[in-house]
Design an enzyme around this catalytic site. Structure first.
Site, short mmCIF file in Angstrom:
data_model
loop_
_atom_site.label_atom_id
_atom_site.label_comp_id
_atom_site.label_asym_id
_atom_site.label_seq_id
_atom_site.Cartn_x
_atom_site.Cartn_y
_atom_site.Cartn_z
N TYR A 366 30.00 -16.81 -14.27
CA TYR A 366 31.19 -16.65 -15.11
C TYR A 366 31.66 -17.94 -15.77
O TYR A 366 32.70 -17.93 -16.43
CB TYR A 366 32.38 -16.15 -14.26
CG TYR A 366 32.20 -14.84 -13.56
CD1 TYR A 366 31.54 -13.79 -14.18
CD2 TYR A 366 32.71 -14.63 -12.30
CE1 TYR A 366 31.39 -12.57 -13.54
CE2 TYR A 366 32.57 -13.42 -11.65
CZ TYR A 366 31.91 -12.39 -12.27
OH TYR A 366 31.78 -11.18 -11.64
N CYS A 393 16.87 -24.98 -7.27
CA CYS A 393 16.00 -25.40 -8.37
C CYS A 393 16.45 -24.78 -9.69
O CYS A 393 15.71 -24.04 -10.34
CB CYS A 393 14.56 -25.04 -8.06
SG CYS A 393 13.88 -25.92 -6.65
#
Length: 465
Positions: A366, A393
């Site tokens: 968000y 990652c």
């Protein structure tokens, strides 16, 4: 289109941070509105919750860990229950679901809203009476609906004609007449992120008021001898800080409520205005206290009901994240600190912690903002613009995008991020095969595990290949 994260790194020092984030006079200071009531700094500068230093919590339970101030959570539940005395206040299990938390919410006078069989199972395991439960969701399976009807949950919120047909058939088969509400899409767009605005037209929830579907859905339920039309439900979104949008929403749903009362044989008893009220994640957020929200919504509903010529029905409200969100912070340990020099001589500290997007996906999902503080000691160092990042990652693995931390923050320090009680553990994942953190509840000077830390053995147990 969102700008790539790297694009925000260029420019002078002031351009690297949002306008609302000022340079602190004291980098050790805590903003009270961001933290649970039981969180404080000791004279030595160590963060404590319920009198327990975070270092002791880290030593006993490890990091990362979600730390719940249980007294703070219970106090928030009581405050909303008192403010809306005479109404039904629902705790949203989707925000954070555990037996201990659901049980505490009910003990403090709240009901519980569930939307899956899993959340229902936790509520039942917590000993909550089915009559205290509401059942939401836009795609409840036949098995979930059957269980809800058999248990006689307090109400089922219908979200589609398919669900109404399923409820009708199951109720006839079981000989049980459930209380069913209609979720009304009132066409009001709340000023919040598009993914958590839930009453505009182009989204999956509810029956449209504009095209008459909400009216038709209510009519079908009322016409069936197998269902009782309990009332109407509307929800315009989450993380909302004022009640202006509710004024439009209430006017529309009250008009529908009044019109239906003239058409159906049995009067409806309830009007649910939803909720989703905002909480403070950073200094830019200014949530209203429950008593002010109650007063404002009460005036709105009374005025709209008077205009429609009907008595005020029993109201229900769903405060959302504001109940559990501020009562929790996440405790991390710093692994690496990397100063990155940017254009115009400005720099930013990249502070990597031992969690990340697996325990808080909201910044990546968000673009949510959070705050952070050095928790294990006080510092005399100057404030440095920092970005708290995780160990995953992904370049978007950001826990706190912009914050001032002491320039001497170092590996081994503890960092605390407030306001992580809602939608962090519940939306957690095992990305990179990282086990999810535990939830530690602190009350009366004692800490206990209410959700255990996952282990690698837990992950391997599911891998049957």
């Amino acid at each position: 289109m969102r700008t790539h994260e790297a694009g925000a790194m260029h420019g002078d020092f002031a351009s690297l941070r949002p306008a609302w984030l000022g340079v602190p006079d004291d980098v050790n200071a805590l903003l009270p509105q961001l933290w649970a009531a039981g969180v404080e700094r000791s004279d030595e500068g160590v963060l404590r919750v319920g009198g327990i230093p975070v270092g002791e919590l880290a030593d006993e339970f490890g990091t990362p860990a979600y730390i719940l101030d249980e007294d703070d959570f219970r106090a928030r539940c009581r405050a909303w229950a008192r403010a809306f005395s005479g109404s039904d206040v629902f705790y949203a299990a989707k925000a954070f679901c555990s037996k201990a938390v659901l049980r505490a919410a009910v003990e403090e006078g709240l009901n519980v809203d569930v939307c899956t069989a899993g959340e229902l199972a936790v509520a039942l395991a917590a000993g909550i009476e089915p009559a205290r439960l509401g059942y939401h969701g836009n795609n409840k399976s036949p098995a979930e609906l059957r269980q809800a009807i058999e248990l006689r949950v307090g109400r089922i919120v219908a979200d589609s004609y398919n669900e109404i047909e399923r409820i009708d058939a199951l109720s006839a088969e079981l000989g049980i007449r459930p209380h069913v509400m209609v979720r009304v899409n009132v066409g009001v767009e709340a000023h919040t992120h598009e993914y958590i605005a839930t009453a505009h037209e182009d989204q999956k929830f509810g029956f449209s008021l504009v095209d008459g579907d909400a009216h038709e859905a209510a009519r079908r339920i009322a016409a069936s001898p197998n269902m009782y039309l309990a009332g109407l439900h509307s929800h315009i979104g989450s993380q909302i800080f004022d009640t202006s949008a509710f004024e439009v929403s209430a006017a529309r749903v009250v008009r529908l409520f009044a019109g239906l009362q003239d058409e159906i044989d049995e009067p409806m008893g309830e009007l649910d205005l939803g909720g989703g009220f905002g909480m403070a994640y950073t200094s830019q957020d200014d949530p209203q206290p429950p008593v002010d929200v109650a007063a404002s919504l009460g005036k709105i509903v009374e005025a709209e009901c008077a205009a429609a010529g009907i008595a005020v029905p029993r109201l229900s409200i769903e405060p959302g994240r504001t109940l559990i969100g501020p009562a929790v912070f996440t405790l991390y340990e710093v692994g690496t600190v990397k100063p990155v020099t940017l254009s115009a001589g400005a720099s930013r500290l990249y502070v990597s912690v031992d969690g990340g997007m697996s325990d808080n996906i909201r910044p990546a999902l968000y673009d949510a903002t959070y705050s952070a503080t050095l928790a294990s000691r006080a510092s005399r160092a100057a404030p440095a613009l920092a970005r708290v990042v995780g160990k995953h990652c992904e370049s978007g693995d950001i826990v706190v995008k912009d914050e001032f931390l002491p320039a001497d923050v170092a590996p081994g320090d503890l960092i605390a991020v407030p306001g992580t009680g809602a939608y962090c553990r519940s939306m957690g994942s095992n990305y990179n095969h990282v086990p999810r953190p535990p939830v530690i509840a602190v009350r009366d000077g004692e800490a206990r595990v209410i959700l255990a830390r996952e282990t690698v053995d837990d992950l391997l147990r599911l891998d049957v290949g």
